[in-house]
Design an enzyme around this catalytic site. Structure first.
Site, PDB file in Angstrom:
ATOM      1  N   LYS A  82      35.718  37.235  37.822  1.00 19.48           N
ATOM      2  CA  LYS A  82      34.927  36.221  37.129  1.00 19.48           C
ATOM      3  C   LYS A  82      34.146  35.393  38.144  1.00 19.48           C
ATOM      4  CE  LYS A  82      35.626  32.571  33.614  1.00 19.48           C
ATOM      5  NZ  LYS A  82      36.660  31.941  32.766  1.00 19.48           N
ATOM      6  N   SER A 160      35.625  31.804  27.887  1.00 13.21           N
ATOM      7  CA  SER A 160      34.754  31.705  29.056  1.00 13.21           C
ATOM      8  C   SER A 160      34.842  32.935  29.951  1.00 13.21           C
ATOM      9  CB  SER A 160      35.068  30.434  29.850  1.00 13.21           C
ATOM     10  OG  SER A 160      36.289  30.522  30.531  1.00 13.21           O
ATOM     11  N   SER A 184      41.063  31.124  27.720  1.00 16.27           N
ATOM     12  CA  SER A 184      39.889  31.903  28.118  1.00 16.27           C
ATOM     13  C   SER A 184      40.200  33.265  28.714  1.00 16.27           C
ATOM     14  CB  SER A 184      39.026  31.100  29.100  1.00 16.27           C
ATOM     15  OG  SER A 184      38.401  30.030  28.426  1.00 16.27           O
TER      16      SER A 184
END
Length: 481
Positions: A82, A160, A184
């Protein structure tokens, strides 16, 4: 040419093939990169591809393995991270316009550990801007556009860690690293039909990753199987003096062998029945079916209710107040106006109005809620429920947590929140939890089941998930792209 199914192999199966010389890390990496450039682009799955780095790491891994210097289960395995995790020499944009050209001259601790394990970094996965730290209203709130769900590109991936979910589900990497402050990892894992682990708070170092809420942020793997998550966690877990919240070496360590399906004390599962105000009947049936699977495997399953309390309110308030501190520079600079989502443009200024007294009140309540949650595990090994109350929702639809926003042309409903939503409860209390695939909706979209455990008992969560996956094949299914 590598067969398509190879890209959907588990970390365990892929690693065995690489170690035995049946699969070339270089060819595998080249194949994944091609998928990332084509399928990944259609899904808005990546912010940055680290192609040169990946090919260097793949060449090194292949040479070492041929020479008999095998480093372990992640050696030669491609992955994605990420884009809030720092990788030296590459942009770390935090998914937001104000930081689109930001980079750092060091690696995050998790990247250093993965480098030591011989893993291969394919790229930085897309994410919601600032990981939703200042709020957002839909999947559109992202630097690279909304991450599209591989099961239906007209739907969102959720949460997210949106790009990480798309990457794993679409077979663009063997696994991906996500972050979780309030669901998330769990939400995109559920909506994308992958296995996603949010470890106990402090289990994995956050040094070198963007902060949202210092007392709630966690990093964790999203992969094909619970066993894959366990293998990745065995590499990532461990004390890091650079993260002041890192679990000390004197605390309960993570032991990979404790996640084995047939070891340890007998499991006693609590099936939560009161966590959502409203949920899709299909996902409830899927979790009921999972209970039957456990019972057939000889596990005791008992319905239970989670104690009442303002878990959701405490979680949201903690995030709002800590995020105002984490993003103080952005807020004070006035550059919130450059964020994509209208909520993100204003929430920071509103959150600055909270006082120290407000924060301390919430944390006192939080301590009581943590003790309340912990007491449930005096009876149960783990708790299970639907990971999300619905399947993946269409892009541009309102966020699933924003229950007070009216549909077009309709009057707003009285404010109602899921005070005991399992991702909020486990996030607030620092508990380990995993979402694993447990079925499909009538629209052929995945459902996920959350398995939650006592703090620092990550092994029981993974053991339960591995047992379930040994008797089902939901985790083996993937979209036809």
């Amino acid at each position: 040419m590598i067969p398509r199914e190879t890209y959907f192999l588990s970390v365990r199966a892929m690693g065995d093939a690489i170690r035995k010389g049946r699969l070339s890390p270089v060819e595998l990496t080249e194949g994944y990169l091609e998928r990332c450039r084509t399928i990944g682009a259609r899904l808005n799955a990546f912010v940055t591809l680290t192609e040169d780095l990946a090919l260097r790491q793949a060449t090194q891994a292949e040479g070492e393995i041929k020479a008999g210097r095998y480093r372990g289960p992640l050696h030669g395995i491609p992955y994605a991270v990420k884009d809030l995790v720092t990788v030296k020499g590459y942009p770390t944009t935090w998914g937001a316009v104000p930081f689109a050209h930001q980079s750092f001259d060091y690696n995050a601790t998790v990247i250093e550990r993965l480098n030591e394990a011989g893993a291969i970094l394919l790229g930085k996965a897309a994410m919601i801007e600032l990981a939703g730290g200042l709020g957002y209203s839909s999947g559109e709130a992202a630097l690279t556009g909304p991450a599209r769900n591989p099961w239906n590109p007209d739907c969102w991936t959720c949460g997210s860690s949106s790009g990480s979910g798309a990457v794993v589900a679409a077979g663009l990497a063997s696994w991906a690293l996500g972050s979780d402050t309030r669901g998330s990892i769990l939400c995109p894992s559920s909506w994308c039909g992958v296995s996603g682990l949010r470890p106990s708070f402090g289990r994995v170092s956050r040094y070198g990753s963007m902060a949202i809420a210092y007392s709630m942020d966690k990093l964790g793997p999203m992969a094909r199987t619970a066993e894959d998550c366990a293998l990745v966690l065995s590499v990532l877990a461990g004390h890091d003096p650079l993260d002041h919240d890192s679990i000390s070496n004197s605390a309960r360590p993570f032991a990979l062998q404790e996640t084995e399906m047939d070891g340890g004390t007998p499991l006693h599962i609590g099936r939560l029945t009161n966590v959502y105000a409203k949920s899709d009947p299909g996902v409830d049936r899927a979790v009921d079916d999972a209970c039957a699977v456990f019972e057939k495997a000889g596990v005791k399953v008992e319905s239970c209710e989670f104690p009442d309390g303002p878990f959701e309110e405490a979680a949201e308030l903690t995030i709002l107040m800590e995020a105002a501190s984490a993003f103080e520079g952005l807020i004070q600079s006035g550059k919130c106006k450059d964020l994509t989502d209208p909520l993100g443009r204003i929430n920071g200024y509103a959150s600055e109005q909270f006082s120290v007294t407000d924060y301390l009140h919430v944390q006192r309540v939080r301590a009581l809620l943590q003790r309340t949650a912990d007491s449930v595990f005096d009876k149960f090994s783990v708790l299970i429920s639907a990971a999300q109350p619905t399947d993946a929702q269409p892009l541009r639809a309102k966020d699933p947590d924003d229950s007070n926003e009216p549909a077009a042309g309709k009057a707003p409903k009285p404010f109602q929140i899921d005070r005991r939503a399992p991702d909020g409860v486990s996030s607030l209390c620092g508990l380990p939890a995993i979402s694993v695939p447990c079925g499909f909706s009538t629209k052929r979209l995945p459902f996920g089941m959350q398995i939650m455990g006592r703090a620092l008992n990550d092994a029981s969560v993974l053991r339960t998930a591995r047992l379930y996956q040994s008797h089902t094949d939901w985790h083996l299914q993937h979209p036809d792209l």
